[in-house]
Design a protein around this motif. Structure first.
Motif, mmCIF file in Angstrom:
data_model
loop_
_atom_site.group_PDB
_atom_site.id
_atom_site.type_symbol
_atom_site.label_atom_id
_atom_site.label_comp_id
_atom_site.label_asym_id
_atom_site.label_seq_id
_atom_site.Cartn_x
_atom_site.Cartn_y
_atom_site.Cartn_z
ATOM 1 N N LYS A 69 0.825 -1.210 0.000
ATOM 2 C CA LYS A 69 0.000 0.000 0.000
ATOM 3 C C LYS A 69 0.860 1.261 0.000
ATOM 4 O O LYS A 69 0.510 2.262 -0.620
ATOM 5 N N LYS A 73 6.954 0.075 2.833
ATOM 6 C CA LYS A 73 6.305 -0.123 4.124
ATOM 7 C C LYS A 73 5.340 -1.314 4.039
ATOM 8 O O LYS A 73 4.861 -1.661 2.958
ATOM 9 N N THR A 75 1.759 -2.249 5.661
ATOM 10 C CA THR A 75 0.636 -1.723 6.438
ATOM 11 C C THR A 75 -0.169 -2.893 7.000
ATOM 12 O O THR A 75 -0.668 -3.731 6.244
ATOM 13 N N VAL A 131 3.597 -0.245 9.490
ATOM 14 C CA VAL A 131 2.633 0.806 9.823
ATOM 15 C C VAL A 131 1.334 0.123 10.257
ATOM 16 O O VAL A 131 0.728 -0.626 9.490
ATOM 17 N N TRP A 132 0.905 0.377 11.494
ATOM 18 C CA TRP A 132 -0.325 -0.223 12.014
ATOM 19 C C TRP A 132 -1.496 0.730 11.803
ATOM 20 O O TRP A 132 -1.385 1.927 12.064
ATOM 21 N N VAL A 133 -2.620 0.191 11.334
ATOM 22 C CA VAL A 133 -3.833 0.991 11.144
ATOM 23 C C VAL A 133 -5.003 0.304 11.824
ATOM 24 O O VAL A 133 -5.039 -0.921 11.961
ATOM 25 N N PHE A 148 -5.179 -1.889 4.193
ATOM 26 C CA PHE A 148 -3.973 -2.495 4.765
ATOM 27 C C PHE A 148 -3.458 -3.564 3.807
ATOM 28 O O PHE A 148 -4.174 -4.017 2.918
#
Length: 325
Positions: A69, A73, A75, A131-133, A148
């Motif tokens: 995404k 990185k 996600t 990267v946490w969402v 994600f």
């Protein structure tokens, strides 16, 4: 789901359970080195229940060859609150926006956080590349594009979910379990037949709810809640007789979150249930799916998944009996 829990607290709970406990809920998805004391249906290898997703060549899964995404990185999605024992709270306070009283996925501590970091490492991503969402469970399992690269949130594999999303091979195998109040008339029930008259509840859209409807089949319609928290509140208020959750969640619920509940038993094959496994969830047709399967297989073969399970989940120390028909 409940009060904040540091990694140290989780470890202390695991030690205490080894002396006196049971097994439970969370679920909510083990290898040839399966849980020695667990029933055969729970001790099955996660990779022994494949999701029929493809494998990939090493070159295709090199970090520089992956389309994610955000460039460079990875996600990763999960729900907020992020509940222990799958996620651990951060000493000094959680990273926003994660609920201050529950887990912080960014720590790498707690079973699913640790699994996510281990999978990412296999794909060549450093901790700083993750990267946490926030990804609410009920929206994650619905069809449609995802925000994600993959979600890790106790998502049990089902064919219906696999029709709308990609689901990887399993990283943890478990049974559904029944949690009741200690003062309940169902506290000593050992069979599915003994639960027929119980009023049971579960979170909407979960395999826990499906287990009530398809395995237990009580005479009273199941109560459906937006979250496990609401279902547990109803249990404590005596509005329902029991809640169904995965095994590790049931352990946490009965030993940390509430004071007066216990695990009545788990719905293994003897009771007409079947072992389930947790999968990572992705966009339907994602090119990352075979690479995640390869990473999970490598972690399984190396014994890493077993080590993380034994570190963060209390299954090994206090087995829960399977209910009879």
């Amino acid at each position: 789901m409940r009060s904040a829990l540091t990694s140290t607290t989780i470890l202390l709970v695991a030690v205490a359970l080894s002396a006196c406990s049971t097994g439970g809920g969370a679920s909510p998805s083990a290898s040839s080195a399966a849980i020695a004391t667990a029933p055969p249906s729970v001790a099955a290898s996660a990779s022994a229940v494949p999701s029929e997703a493809p494998s990939a060549t090493p070159d295709a899964c090199a970090k520089d060859n992956l389309t994610t995404k955000a460039a460079g990185k990875l996600t990763v999605g999960t729900d907020n609150p992020a509940y222990p024992p799958y996620y651990a709270s951060r000493t000094g306070g959680n990273t926003p926006p994660w609920d201050k009283d529950q887990g912080d996925p960014t720590t790498g501590e707690g079973f699913e956080s640790a699994v996510a970091f281990a999978v990412a490492e296999k794909l060549g991503f450093a901790k700083t590349d993750i990267v946490w969402v926030v990804a609410p469970f009920n929206t994650v399992i619905a069809p449609g594009p995802k925000a994600f690269d993959f979600d890790i949130n106790q998502v049990s594999y089902t064919p219906e979910r696999a029709d709308a999303n990609d689901l990887t091979d399993g990283y943890y195998t478990f049974n559904q379990t029944v949690v009741v109040r200690k003062d309940s008339s169902f506290a000593k029930v050992t069979s599915v037949a003994g639960l027929k008259a119980a009023k049971l509840g579960a979170q909407v859209g979960t395999t826990s709810l499906a287990a009530i409807q398809n395995v237990i089949k009580p005479t009273t319609q199941a109560s459906i809640y937006d979250s496990n928290d609401v279902a547990i509140d109803a249990l404590e208020a005596k509005q329902i007789d029991g809640v169904l959750v995965d095994l590790p969640t049931a352990y946490f619920l009965t030993t940390i979150q509430t004071k007066d509940t216990l695990i009545a038993g788990q719905l293994g094959t003897a009771a007409g249930g079947a072992p389930e496994h947790f999968s990572l969830l992705l966009d339907k047709g994602s090119a990352l799916t075979p690479c995640l399967n390869s990473a999970i297989a490598a972690l399984q073969q190396a014994g890493t998944l077993d080590q993380l399970r034994d570190k963060w989940l209390p299954d090994k120390t206090n087995p829960v009996p399977e209910m009879q028909p």
